[in-house]
Design an enzyme around this catalytic site. Structure first.
Site, PDB file in Angstrom:
ATOM      1  N   GLU A 237       0.824  -1.204   0.000  1.00 55.04           N
ATOM      2  CA  GLU A 237       0.000   0.000   0.000  1.00 55.04           C
ATOM      3  C   GLU A 237       0.866   1.266   0.000  1.00 55.04           C
ATOM      4  OE1 GLU A 237      -4.308  -0.468   1.910  1.00 55.04           O
ATOM      5  OE2 GLU A 237      -2.967   0.563   3.267  1.00 55.04           O
TER       6      GLU A 237
ATOM      7  N   HIS B  60       8.209 -26.914  -1.098  1.00 54.65           N
ATOM      8  CA  HIS B  60       7.612 -28.083  -1.740  1.00 54.65           C
ATOM      9  C   HIS B  60       6.425 -27.703  -2.621  1.00 54.65           C
ATOM     10  CE1 HIS B  60      10.056 -30.814   0.750  1.00 54.65           C
ATOM     11  NE2 HIS B  60      10.083 -29.734   1.512  1.00 54.65           N
TER      12      HIS B  60
ATOM     13  N   LYS C  32     -14.238   0.505  -3.877  1.00 57.83           N
ATOM     14  CA  LYS C  32     -15.307   0.880  -2.937  1.00 57.83           C
ATOM     15  C   LYS C  32     -16.387   1.682  -3.647  1.00 57.83           C
ATOM     16  CE  LYS C  32     -12.326   1.225   1.114  1.00 57.83           C
ATOM     17  NZ  LYS C  32     -11.719   2.150   2.058  1.00 57.83           N
TER      18      LYS C  32
HETATM   19  O1  PA5 Z   1      -3.981   1.059   5.808  1.00 65.00           O
HETATM   20  C1  PA5 Z   1      -5.125   1.417   5.582  1.00 65.00           C
HETATM   21  O2  PA5 Z   1      -5.409   2.615   5.569  1.00 65.00           O
HETATM   22  C2  PA5 Z   1      -6.246   0.435   5.351  1.00 65.00           C
HETATM   23  O3  PA5 Z   1      -5.822  -0.867   5.358  1.00 65.00           O
HETATM   24  C3  PA5 Z   1      -7.269   0.586   6.439  1.00 65.00           C
HETATM   25  O4  PA5 Z   1      -6.666   0.321   7.677  1.00 65.00           O
HETATM   26  C4  PA5 Z   1      -8.450  -0.348   6.212  1.00 65.00           C
HETATM   27  O5  PA5 Z   1      -9.030  -0.082   4.972  1.00 65.00           O
HETATM   28  C5  PA5 Z   1      -9.460  -0.186   7.306  1.00 65.00           C
HETATM   29  O6  PA5 Z   1      -9.889   1.140   7.392  1.00 65.00           O
HETATM   30  P1  PA5 Z   1     -10.674   1.644   8.663  1.00 65.00           P
HETATM   31  O7  PA5 Z   1      -9.780   1.493   9.845  1.00 65.00           O
HETATM   32  O8  PA5 Z   1     -10.988   3.078   8.379  1.00 65.00           O
HETATM   33  O9  PA5 Z   1     -11.918   0.798   8.790  1.00 65.00           O
END
Ligand code: PA5
Length: 425
Positions: free
Chosen positions: A277, A298, A412
């Protein structure tokens, strides 16, 4: 501090090799808060801050949950759950006899998974820790609604006493609901993104409930971040960042993170989110993958040894094993194994790791080793601080903003429209 051994990558270096001057500059940019996304770099101060603010309350809440419940359901997704799960599986892979069982929910939309959790939960007394910074993420929100209904059926007007929320300090649907219902709240700080939040209440409350000594984790993390402030090519975070960026420039576009401890599996998931990310944007980025050795030798071993040569490999190695077990001697030696009889499994595993490393280097896969002393609270803290700082440095070296994630919004938008969410376009 962890140690990075990149001797297994050196024969793959081109030109002048890893750019430590660029790593130094990236570290400066991070520390001065002068780079893109600087508003989201609070995680490096998190251990100190949490020690002086929420840590006591987290430990007290964990003690309350441990004293009255057989299970904790942790509801969250992505950065709001992977760190806690990684820590718990690494440090407490099987719950002790007095430890509540920690279940994870809200990290997907599978009804089968949800029903399996509900079945395992059975009639156990349980508490819920719902974790969402935004408070609007669909997966945990849906799951939370289901568990609220369950709590209401089980505990009636006492249901609210079994809910603990970890969310934004001021904003969001979860924060409003928590304020209305009087649920105790822990904070996901404004300047800490989900994937960097494991050393906040996001990770610490579930970890403490599982029996991990979070004070030790935090003390170790404070010391680690201090040590990692070293401005020199001796800094393991510089070494890791500079070597992987250099290898990327030579065409090694996939990094596989491996470990010989199966309990590391979810730490690797945490690492994949952290690096994927942070770095995968603007059309560039190393693809983070993971393997569990020796099991995956394996299955994936063939590909690693002889598939496309775009791989680099990073192995996390714990120097001390928690246990020892010698291979038994058998006079008849019917299985022909007496050549390893009397040798500890840890030694056999170490030899296997050395053999794999040599074979992979020979097959064209550069190898880095991240060495940690022990699989304990200090080792966990060392890994988290190291990987987080190296991620920031590596991201800045590659020219991206390592702290945003605009790409995760695309699905989303479609999903909300297709599900008919009011106002979704
Ligand atoms: O790193 C990130 O921003 C995402 O992985 C969020 O943590 C994830 O989408 C969950 O978001 P939230 O904590 O707002 O529910």
């Amino acid at each position: 501090m962890v140690k990075v051994d990149y001797s297994g990558a050196e024969s793959f270096f081109r030109g002048s090799g890893p750019d430590f001057a660029l790593a130094a500059q990236a570290h400066r940019t991070f520390a001065d808060k002068s780079g893109a996304g600087a508003d989201f770099t609070g995680w490096a101060e998190l251990p100190r801050r949490i020690r002086d603010t929420e840590l006591d309350a987290i430990v007290r809440t964990a003690e309350l949950i441990r004293s009255r419940s057989k299970a904790l359901v942790v509801i969250g997704i992505g950065g709001s759950y992977l760190g806690a799960r990684g820590a718990i599986e690494l440090l407490r892979p099987l719950p002790g006899k007095d430890d509540p069982k920690v279940f994870f929910a809200g990290n997907g939309l599978s009804p089968d998974y949800l029903c399996d959790v509900l079945e395992q939960l059975g009639d156990m007394d349980f508490d819920v820790n719902v974790i969402s910074k935004s408070g609007t993420t669909l997966e945990p929100a849906v799951s939370f609604r289901i568990f609220r209904e369950l709590l209401a059926k089980k505990y009636g007007d006492k249901a609210d006493e079994h809910i603990f929320a970890t969310t934004d300090a001021r904003r969001g649907a979860l924060k409003s609901l928590a304020d209305q219902r009087g649920w105790p709240c822990f904070v996901v700080p404004d300047d800490v993104g989900g994937r960097f939040s494991v050393l906040s209440a996001v990770g610490l409350l579930p970890m403490a409930v599982a029996g991990i000594d979070v004070r030790r984790v935090i003390d170790a993390a404070i010391a680690e971040f201090e040590a990692l402030d070293l401005r020199s090519p001796e800094n393991p975070a510089w070494q890791y960042a500079a070597v992987r960026q250099h290898l990327y420039g030579t065409g090694k576009t996939v990094e596989i993170l491996g470990c010989y401890e199966p309990s590391f599996r979810f730490m690797a998931e945490w690492w994949k989110q952290l690096y994927g990310e942070s770095e995968g944007k603007d059309g560039i980025g190393i693809f983070p993958a993971s393997v569990e050795f020796t099991a995956d030798l394996h299955s994936m071993g063939q590909y690693i040894q002889a598939g496309p040569r775009d791989l680099m490999e990073t192995i996390v190695r714990f120097n001390k094993c928690r246990s020892s077990y010698a291979v038994p001697f058998e006079a008849a030696d019917a299985d022909g194994l007496n050549y390893v009889a009397g040798r500890d499994l840890a030694e056999v595993c170490r030899v296997a790791a050395d053999a794999v490393k040599a074979a992979h280097i020979e097959g064209g896969v550069p190898n880095l080793v991240v060495e940690v002393e022990e699989r304990n609270e200090e080792g966990f803290a060392a890994l988290v601080c190291f990987f987080e700082l190296a991620c920031a440095i590596s991201g800045y070296m590659s020219g991206v903003n390592p702290f945003d994630q605009p790409g995760v919004e695309a699905y989303k938008k479609n999903m909300f429209r297709m599900l008919g969410k009011p106002g979704a376009k």
